[in-house]
Write a protein that holds these residues in place. Sequence first.
Motif, PDB file in Angstrom:
ATOM      1  N   TRP A  22       0.833  -1.201   0.000  1.00 26.26           N
ATOM      2  CA  TRP A  22       0.000   0.000   0.000  1.00 26.26           C
ATOM      3  C   TRP A  22       0.871   1.255   0.000  1.00 26.26           C
ATOM      4  O   TRP A  22       0.644   2.185  -0.765  1.00 26.26           O
ATOM      5  CB  TRP A  22      -0.943  -0.026   1.206  1.00 26.26           C
ATOM      6  CG  TRP A  22      -1.811   1.178   1.306  1.00 26.26           C
ATOM      7  CD1 TRP A  22      -2.974   1.414   0.627  1.00 26.26           C
ATOM      8  CD2 TRP A  22      -1.585   2.333   2.106  1.00 26.26           C
ATOM      9  NE1 TRP A  22      -3.476   2.640   0.969  1.00 26.26           N
ATOM     10  CE2 TRP A  22      -2.641   3.227   1.873  1.00 26.26           C
ATOM     11  CE3 TRP A  22      -0.572   2.692   3.007  1.00 26.26           C
ATOM     12  CZ2 TRP A  22      -2.728   4.459   2.509  1.00 26.26           C
ATOM     13  CZ3 TRP A  22      -0.664   3.923   3.638  1.00 26.26           C
ATOM     14  CH2 TRP A  22      -1.734   4.788   3.390  1.00 26.26           C
ATOM     15  N   ARG A  23       1.905   1.278   0.845  1.00 25.23           N
ATOM     16  CA  ARG A  23       2.805   2.432   0.918  1.00 25.23           C
ATOM     17  C   ARG A  23       3.529   2.654  -0.398  1.00 25.23           C
ATOM     18  O   ARG A  23       3.611   3.777  -0.906  1.00 25.23           O
ATOM     19  CB  ARG A  23       3.830   2.255   2.046  1.00 25.23           C
ATOM     20  CG  ARG A  23       4.828   3.416   2.134  1.00 25.23           C
ATOM     21  CD  ARG A  23       6.011   3.116   3.049  1.00 25.23           C
ATOM     22  NE  ARG A  23       6.755   1.932   2.684  1.00 25.23           N
ATOM     23  CZ  ARG A  23       7.639   1.852   1.687  1.00 25.23           C
ATOM     24  NH1 ARG A  23       7.886   2.893   0.904  1.00 25.23           N
ATOM     25  NH2 ARG A  23       8.298   0.732   1.446  1.00 25.23           N
ATOM     26  N   ILE A  24       4.057   1.582  -0.996  1.00 24.95           N
ATOM     27  CA  ILE A  24       4.790   1.702  -2.265  1.00 24.95           C
ATOM     28  C   ILE A  24       3.857   2.215  -3.356  1.00 24.95           C
ATOM     29  O   ILE A  24       4.234   3.087  -4.147  1.00 24.95           O
ATOM     30  CB  ILE A  24       5.438   0.358  -2.651  1.00 24.95           C
ATOM     31  CG1 ILE A  24       6.536  -0.001  -1.637  1.00 24.95           C
ATOM     32  CG2 ILE A  24       5.997   0.404  -4.061  1.00 24.95           C
ATOM     33  CD1 ILE A  24       6.995  -1.461  -1.711  1.00 24.95           C
ATOM     34  N   ARG A  26       1.106   4.019  -2.904  1.00 23.61           N
ATOM     35  CA  ARG A  26       0.772   5.413  -2.571  1.00 23.61           C
ATOM     36  C   ARG A  26       1.896   6.354  -2.994  1.00 23.61           C
ATOM     37  O   ARG A  26       1.653   7.420  -3.550  1.00 23.61           O
ATOM     38  CB  ARG A  26       0.513   5.537  -1.072  1.00 23.61           C
ATOM     39  CG  ARG A  26       0.080   6.953  -0.656  1.00 23.61           C
ATOM     40  CD  ARG A  26       0.057   7.135   0.840  1.00 23.61           C
ATOM     41  NE  ARG A  26       1.440   7.120   1.312  1.00 23.61           N
ATOM     42  CZ  ARG A  26       1.823   6.684   2.508  1.00 23.61           C
ATOM     43  NH1 ARG A  26       0.953   6.215   3.362  1.00 23.61           N
ATOM     44  NH2 ARG A  26       3.092   6.709   2.847  1.00 23.61           N
ATOM     45  N   GLU A  27       3.136   5.949  -2.753  1.00 25.99           N
ATOM     46  CA  GLU A  27       4.280   6.812  -3.049  1.00 25.99           C
ATOM     47  C   GLU A  27       4.729   6.746  -4.505  1.00 25.99           C
ATOM     48  O   GLU A  27       5.604   7.514  -4.911  1.00 25.99           O
ATOM     49  CB  GLU A  27       5.442   6.450  -2.114  1.00 25.99           C
ATOM     50  CG  GLU A  27       5.137   6.774  -0.660  1.00 25.99           C
ATOM     51  CD  GLU A  27       6.189   6.284   0.322  1.00 25.99           C
ATOM     52  OE1 GLU A  27       7.183   5.641  -0.101  1.00 25.99           O
ATOM     53  OE2 GLU A  27       6.004   6.534   1.528  1.00 25.99           O
ATOM     54  N   SER A  28       4.138   5.850  -5.290  1.00 29.80           N
ATOM     55  CA  SER A  28       4.570   5.695  -6.687  1.00 29.80           C
ATOM     56  C   SER A  28       4.303   6.937  -7.519  1.00 29.80           C
ATOM     57  O   SER A  28       5.023   7.219  -8.468  1.00 29.80           O
ATOM     58  CB  SER A  28       3.884   4.493  -7.333  1.00 29.80           C
ATOM     59  OG  SER A  28       2.515   4.791  -7.604  1.00 29.80           O
ATOM     60  N   GLY A  29       3.230   7.635  -7.199  1.00 25.61           N
ATOM     61  CA  GLY A  29       2.889   8.824  -7.959  1.00 25.61           C
ATOM     62  C   GLY A  29       2.162   8.551  -9.258  1.00 25.61           C
ATOM     63  O   GLY A  29       1.735   9.472  -9.930  1.00 25.61           O
ATOM     64  N   LEU A  33      -4.445   4.346  -6.226  1.00 24.66           N
ATOM     65  CA  LEU A  33      -4.278   3.765  -4.904  1.00 24.66           C
ATOM     66  C   LEU A  33      -5.574   3.099  -4.462  1.00 24.66           C
ATOM     67  O   LEU A  33      -6.630   3.726  -4.436  1.00 24.66           O
ATOM     68  CB  LEU A  33      -3.867   4.841  -3.895  1.00 24.66           C
ATOM     69  CG  LEU A  33      -3.579   4.346  -2.482  1.00 24.66           C
ATOM     70  CD1 LEU A  33      -2.380   3.393  -2.471  1.00 24.66           C
ATOM     71  CD2 LEU A  33      -3.323   5.527  -1.559  1.00 24.66           C
ATOM     72  N   SER A  36      -6.062   0.260   1.863  1.00 25.91           N
ATOM     73  CA  SER A  36      -5.064  -0.593   2.514  1.00 25.91           C
ATOM     74  C   SER A  36      -5.623  -1.999   2.711  1.00 25.91           C
ATOM     75  O   SER A  36      -4.893  -2.985   2.588  1.00 25.91           O
ATOM     76  CB  SER A  36      -4.618   0.022   3.839  1.00 25.91           C
ATOM     77  OG  SER A  36      -5.709   0.205   4.715  1.00 25.91           O
ATOM     78  N   ASP A  84       9.743   0.704  -4.746  1.00 24.86           N
ATOM     79  CA  ASP A  84      10.084   1.786  -3.832  1.00 24.86           C
ATOM     80  C   ASP A  84      11.101   2.708  -4.500  1.00 24.86           C
ATOM     81  O   ASP A  84      12.029   2.243  -5.182  1.00 24.86           O
ATOM     82  CB  ASP A  84      10.662   1.182  -2.548  1.00 24.86           C
ATOM     83  CG  ASP A  84      10.964   2.212  -1.498  1.00 24.86           C
ATOM     84  OD1 ASP A  84      12.012   2.890  -1.627  1.00 24.86           O
ATOM     85  OD2 ASP A  84      10.186   2.329  -0.549  1.00 24.86           O
ATOM     86  N   ALA A  85      10.945   4.010  -4.315  1.00 24.91           N
ATOM     87  CA  ALA A  85      11.812   4.999  -4.977  1.00 24.91           C
ATOM     88  C   ALA A  85      13.294   4.737  -4.732  1.00 24.91           C
ATOM     89  O   ALA A  85      14.118   4.932  -5.625  1.00 24.91           O
ATOM     90  CB  ALA A  85      11.443   6.406  -4.513  1.00 24.91           C
TER      91      ALA A  85
END
Length: 170
Positions: A22-24, A26-29, A33, A36, A84-85
Amino acid sequence: MTAAPAELRIDRPSVADGAALWRIARESGSLDLNSSYSYLLWCRDFAGTSAVVRAEGGDAVGFVTGYVRPADPRTLLVWQVAVDAAYRGRGLAAALLDGLTARLMAERPITAVETTITPGNTASERLFASYAARHGAEVGREVLFGAGLFPDGPHDPEVLYRIGPLSRPR
């Protein structure tokens, strides 16, 4: 076939990975999304058709989620791919796709991969074009869901990419 670097390993997701996915995402841009809760369910119910890449400590740092289409059991639908970035630029998305499809092709007669990509998502277009080239497959494209079908505001159309027939990677 693209492989993960030696310090990383590709594995099946577990429910404990749901929060990281979920975090990855969300942060993907770039990904839509999901809740969770949906990532937790995905890691429980579709772990067999999904994959994560783990860092040395065991944390998930990338994922591909997918399922075998009920109406076409020779087709894997890839739902989402994200890294992940801090781990991008290492070929992990390609390694995840190759690793997942190799595992599934050893278990069942998968002959095609489908995914949807919104117009202008160049990174995903390149990822799946290179996947098709490695697997000696053609890529067909058609709009699967037009923009007007989405009830939650403006949304680009989702273009279906159908890759197949698959051969063993080069």
